[in-house]
Structures are given as C-alpha cells and as structure tokens.
Design a protein around this motif. Structure first.
Motif, PDB file in Angstrom:
ATOM      1  N   LYS A   1      28.905   4.210  35.633  1.00  0.00           N
ATOM      2  CA  LYS A   1      30.055   3.311  35.698  1.00  0.00           C
ATOM      3  C   LYS A   1      29.640   1.960  35.124  1.00  0.00           C
ATOM      4  N   ASP A   2      30.284   1.593  34.026  1.00  0.00           N
ATOM      5  CA  ASP A   2      30.030   0.310  33.367  1.00  0.00           C
ATOM      6  C   ASP A   2      28.549   0.143  33.029  1.00  0.00           C
ATOM      7  N   GLU A   3      28.003   1.125  32.295  1.00  0.00           N
ATOM      8  CA  GLU A   3      26.602   1.075  31.875  1.00  0.00           C
ATOM      9  C   GLU A   3      26.492   1.244  30.360  1.00  0.00           C
TER      10      GLU A   3
ATOM     11  N   SER B   1      34.795   3.885  34.226  1.00  0.00           N
ATOM     12  CA  SER B   1      34.253   2.650  33.638  1.00  0.00           C
ATOM     13  C   SER B   1      35.350   1.824  32.988  1.00  0.00           C
ATOM     14  N   THR B   2      35.169   0.498  33.026  1.00  0.00           N
ATOM     15  CA  THR B   2      36.106  -0.418  32.385  1.00  0.00           C
ATOM     16  C   THR B   2      35.513  -1.034  31.126  1.00  0.00           C
ATOM     17  N   ASP B   3      34.273  -0.685  30.801  1.00  0.00           N
ATOM     18  CA  ASP B   3      33.659  -1.181  29.568  1.00  0.00           C
ATOM     19  C   ASP B   3      33.667  -0.063  28.526  1.00  0.00           C
ATOM     20  N   LYS B   4      32.713  -0.054  27.618  1.00  0.00           N
ATOM     21  CA  LYS B   4      32.687   0.926  26.531  1.00  0.00           C
ATOM     22  C   LYS B   4      31.785   2.120  26.834  1.00  0.00           C
TER      23      LYS B   4
ATOM     24  N   HIS C   1      20.049  -4.641  32.602  1.00  0.00           N
ATOM     25  CA  HIS C   1      21.412  -4.713  32.069  1.00  0.00           C
ATOM     26  C   HIS C   1      22.402  -4.459  33.199  1.00  0.00           C
ATOM     27  N   GLY C   2      23.570  -5.081  33.080  1.00  0.00           N
ATOM     28  CA  GLY C   2      24.631  -4.857  34.048  1.00  0.00           C
ATOM     29  C   GLY C   2      24.276  -5.426  35.412  1.00  0.00           C
TER      30      GLY C   2
END
Length: 314
Positions: free
Chosen positions: A11-13, A43-46, A199-200
C-alpha cells in the motif's frame, strides 16, 4: 526444487516495488523456480502502475489489486489464494525485510519445520515501536504457548498447507505462527537482517496495539475453543450462574432469618440478571455447537493436520 511464491501486500510503496523485484532476482536466481505476487491494497499513489508494468515486463512478477483498502490480512489471503508455489514466503514491500534472507528461511523447511518466522535481531525501528513490540511478543507467547522473540515479523516462509489451513482475516496476519502452532504445525524461528525504512512511512500507529489486543482474544477463542465453543460460552454461563445463585441464596437467608426487606436491594437485581445471563450464555453455547456441527458436516476440506507416512517409509 519446489516452486516458490513470494507474497507481498503493498500500500503506497511506489518507490520500493521495482527495487524489491531487482533484489529478489539477485537472491533467488538461478537457484529457485519462483514468482512474486504483489497485491495492491488500495494504494493512492502509483504503486499499481509500477507493479503492473513490472508484471508485463517480467514473467516472474504477478500483480493483483483490491478495489479498496481492505487491510494486510485480506491482501495476504488473496495472495495465498492466487499463489502457484508449493512453498510460500511473506514479506513487506517497504524493503525493511531483506530478500537475501529468503533462501536461508526456505532452507530451514528441509529439517521438517512447517513454518519459519523471521526474528528481527537488530531491529531498525525507533524505541517507541520496539518497546511495545517486546511487550506484545511476551504477552502473545504467554497466552498462546508459542514463545517467539518476534511474532509480528512480516518475513516468514512456510509450506502451502500451513497458509491454506489457518484463518487469515481481520488482523490475524500478526498471529500466523501462533495459529499454525495451535493447528499442530511445527513452527521455528530464524534471526534475519532488518533494514531501516528509507521510503514512504509506516502504515501503523498506536491504534494497532489496541487492535492487536482484541485480535489476541480472537486467537485464544479460535485456538482453544474453536472446536468446542460450548465450553467457552457454557463455562462463562456456569460462572455467571454460580455467582448469581450465591447472591440469591444470601438474599433468601436475609429475607427468611431477618426482618430486612430485600425487594429494593440492587443486589437482588444483580443476582437475577446474572441468572438470566447464565441461561443466555449456555443457550448460545449450545447454538454455537449446533452451527459448528452443521458446518463441519458440510465442509469438503480436511479439518485437521495429519502427517502421512508413505508405504515406502513403513
């Protein structure tokens, strides 16, 4: 060599997924026939785009996506269902778990161990996480009877049968070793290298400890009373009935041998309520036993862990 599936809920990684695949290639090529199964947990990112592109370019990479954030346990359950390997490895997508440890964990399965849980010996987390985690592991070991130094390490390796037999829902992914132990599987522990997050950010806050405590009660119910719920509810009902009976006997004595009134005493209300609760709990236990019996009769899967000896070994 048995096929190996590496299961990675994410999730969001977006910044770590490609690097994780690269490190898996370094660690598992050419000694293993392996795949990695990513499950995007809303996830809300890419992250989904990254893992989809990797899946298109690399036959060893598979990407699945949940329609919304369902939690790590749900993502793991999906990955287990879709995995093709005979041996399964779970790990986090944030690169704090070192892929180089996977061959060593898998090798431990050759000595008859069914599940090997990692132990973050030199944990790269702040003290605010390490101290509650140590307390959590101590309590979990005392309650479940499986004394591991790190019950909640995301890096685990096990036989497929282990992951398909135990229930994984809610937040029960934290208790995979304890659940496996309760089902009769052989559980081991191996010290693994842990890396600092680069990261994250962590997806868990203080509330995870409250959820973990509640889920520990679920684990106790599943492992100790999952096949005899009548003993759980019936035992609580018997205790409630005993206390209620003692209260009512005391009040009866007061009414018979003294001139004091008991009709307005709160203790009388408590005694009656405890007796009513006892009847309800015992009845609930009987209903639970009936539901369990019907469920087991309709199941087509094997309900118990059985070691089989081949004719050649006899």
């Amino acid at each position: 060599m048995p096929t190996l599936s590496v299961l990675v809920p994410a999730k969001d990684e977006q910044d770590t997924i490609a690097e994780l695949v690269r490190q898996l290639h370094e660690s598992l090529d050419p000694g293993f026939d392996w795949e990695v199964v990513f499950v995007d947990d809303g996830s809300t990112d890419k992250s989904w785009r990254v893992m989809s592109e990797l899946a298109e370019a690399d036959e060893r990479v598979r990407a699945l996506r949940l329609r919304c954030n369902m939690g790590k346990a749900a993502a793991l359950a999906v990955a287990i269902r879709e995995a093709r390997g005979e041996l399964l490895v779970t790990m986090d997508a944030d690169l704090q778990d070192d892929p180089a440890e996977v061959p060593r964990l898998v090798a431990r399965l050759d000595d008859g161990t069914d599940l090997v849980s990692g132990h973050k010996k030199d944990r790269k987390d702040p003290l605010s996480k390490r101290l509650p985690s140590k307390f959590f592991n101590t309590i979990t070991g005392s309650v479940t009877g499986l004394r591991l130094r790190d019950h909640n390490c995301g890096l685990k390796a096990g036989r497929r049968e282990v992951f398909t037999t135990i229930p994984i829902h809610g937040e029960l992914h934290r208790y995979v070793p304890a659940l496996a132990h309760a089902m009769g599987f052989r559980v081991g522990e191996e010290a693994v290298h842990h890396r600092a997050r680069e990261h994250g950010r962590s997806k868990y806050g203080f509330e995870r400890y409250l959820r973990g405590a509640l889920d520990l009660l679920t684990v106790v119910a599943l492992t100790r009373y999952g096949r005899r719920p009548g003993h759980l509810f019936g035992g609580l009902g018997a205790l409630s009935g005993l206390v209620g009976t003692l209260i009512l006997l005391y009040l009866t004595g007061v009414w018979v041998f003294t001139d004091q009134s008991i009709g307005t005493r709160p203790l009388l209300t408590l005694g009656v309520l405890l007796e009513i609760l006892a009847v309800q709990l015992v009845g609930l236990g009987l209903i639970a036993e009936l539901v369990l019996a019907r469920t087991l009769q309709s199941e087509e899967v094997e309900r118990y862990v059985v070691d089989r000896t081949s004719d050649a070994d006899r």
